[in-house]
Motif scaffolding. Structure first.
Motif, short mmCIF file in Angstrom:
data_model
loop_
_atom_site.label_atom_id
_atom_site.label_comp_id
_atom_site.label_asym_id
_atom_site.label_seq_id
_atom_site.Cartn_x
_atom_site.Cartn_y
_atom_site.Cartn_z
N ALA A 27 0.83 -1.20 0.00
CA ALA A 27 0.00 0.00 0.00
C ALA A 27 0.87 1.26 0.00
CB ALA A 27 -0.93 -0.01 1.21
N SER A 247 -5.64 1.31 -1.82
CA SER A 247 -4.81 0.14 -2.11
C SER A 247 -4.78 -0.81 -0.93
CB SER A 247 -3.39 0.57 -2.47
OG SER A 247 -3.40 1.40 -3.62
N PHE A 248 -4.66 -0.24 0.28
CA PHE A 248 -4.65 -1.08 1.48
C PHE A 248 -5.94 -1.88 1.59
CE2 PHE A 248 -5.93 -1.54 5.94
CZ PHE A 248 -4.89 -2.34 6.41
#
Length: 312
Positions: A27, A247-248
């Motif tokens: 991330a 993204s995480f």
């Protein structure tokens, strides 16, 4: 549920069992790409491409992630159900052996105890077999030294343990310590244990198709790296932070599926096989401490009416 009003918050920041340590570096990488794109945009580079939002539709990626996670959880839950069956079948088998097999000689009690310990040995060897580990000291006190060395030679140790248990029951039938109905019922329970072994092997040896797993990772990476180009015009220098958060989220969902698809390992989210085997061992030890009430047609416990006669 723990009686702690801060339990929810503690769970939210807990690292053990979380995919945070695995996902965070990825991330951060995507976030740094977002920072780079925002800097380029600040200096006048033409990096704002909102049209990339249609490159990978959100609903398509979402459905792929849901399917991936659901498929992995199915494998996890099926593994848990199988180990529940192993536990219950072992209890039933141990109880029936302990009560039903007649003791005609002094050594018969020791043989029964050894057979009950073999039931625990079956669970332990199944666990080791699923983890790809060799027979080790976990079996100490459950089998003889001769059996230990025999298991080290076997490709499928739990199958050998099941054979020993079946062989013991057959011998007791031949000695008239069991009748044919009891033998049939007990052998059926052993068949259930072997079926459970096969079910676990099926989960272990049928992983998620590699092409599907790779393609999903490629789509997530492509989506995360295209986000800065879609957002930089609107969010500017906050692009990197937002990209890292998105993204995480996506990478975390995908990593959860990866972690639970093989539920027999040592990960924090895998099945607690060590605890299950320990509990089974304690159950057998408790059972051995009990004295069956019937031996050769005579009760070892006095009936209430007989007790009243003695008291009077």
């Amino acid at each position: 549920m723990p009686n702690d009003r801060f339990y929810w918050y503690k769970s939210a920041i807990q690292l053990r069992g979380s995919v945070l340590p695995t996902v965070l570096p990825r991330a951060i990488f995507c976030g740094l790409v977002g920072v780079l794109i925002s800097v380029m945009h600040y200096f006048g580079w033409a990096v704002s491409w909102p049209i990339l939002a249609s490159l990978i539709p959100n609903i398509v990626l979402g459905l792929l992630l849901v399917f991936r996670t659901n498929t992995a959880y199915e494998r996890f839950w099926e593994g848990r159900k199988i180990w529940g069956i192993i536990t219950n079948t072992t209890r039933n088998l141990a109880r029936q052996i302990w009560v039903s097999v007649d003791e005609k000689e002094v050594r018969d009690r020791d043989n029964k105890v050894a057979t009950l310990k073999l039931l625990v040995a079956f669970a332990v060897t199944t666990k080791l077999h699923l983890r790809g580990e060799l027979v080790n000291q976990e079996l100490e006190g459950l089998i003889t030294r001769k059996q230990y060395y025999k298991l080290k030679e076997m490709n499928n140790p739990p199958l050998q343990v099941a054979f020993w248990i079946s062989d013991y029951l057959q011998k007791q039938y031949e000695r008239n310590c069991l009748n044919s109905y009891q033998l049939t019922a007990l052998q059926a329970l052993i068949n259930d244990l072997v079926d459970c072994l096969g079910g676990c092997e099926r989960i272990l040896k049928t992983p998620i198709p590699l092409a599907y797993a790779i393609h999903l990772k490629q789509l997530i990476l492509l989506y995360c790296l295209s986000l800065p180009f879609q957002m930089v015009e609107e969010f500017g220098f906050f692009t990197g932070i937002i990209v890292a958060i998105v993204s995480f989220t996506l990478l975390g969902i995908e990593e959860i599926g990866v972690e639970i698809e093989n539920p027999f390992g040592y990960d924090a989210n895998d099945l607690p096989l060590d605890t299950i085997c320990t509990n089974m061992r304690r159950n057998i030890e408790d059972l051995i401490s009990l004295a069956p009430s019937v031996r050769d047609g005579h009760s070892t416990e006095e009936t209430p009416s007989k007790q009243l006669q003695l008291e009077s």
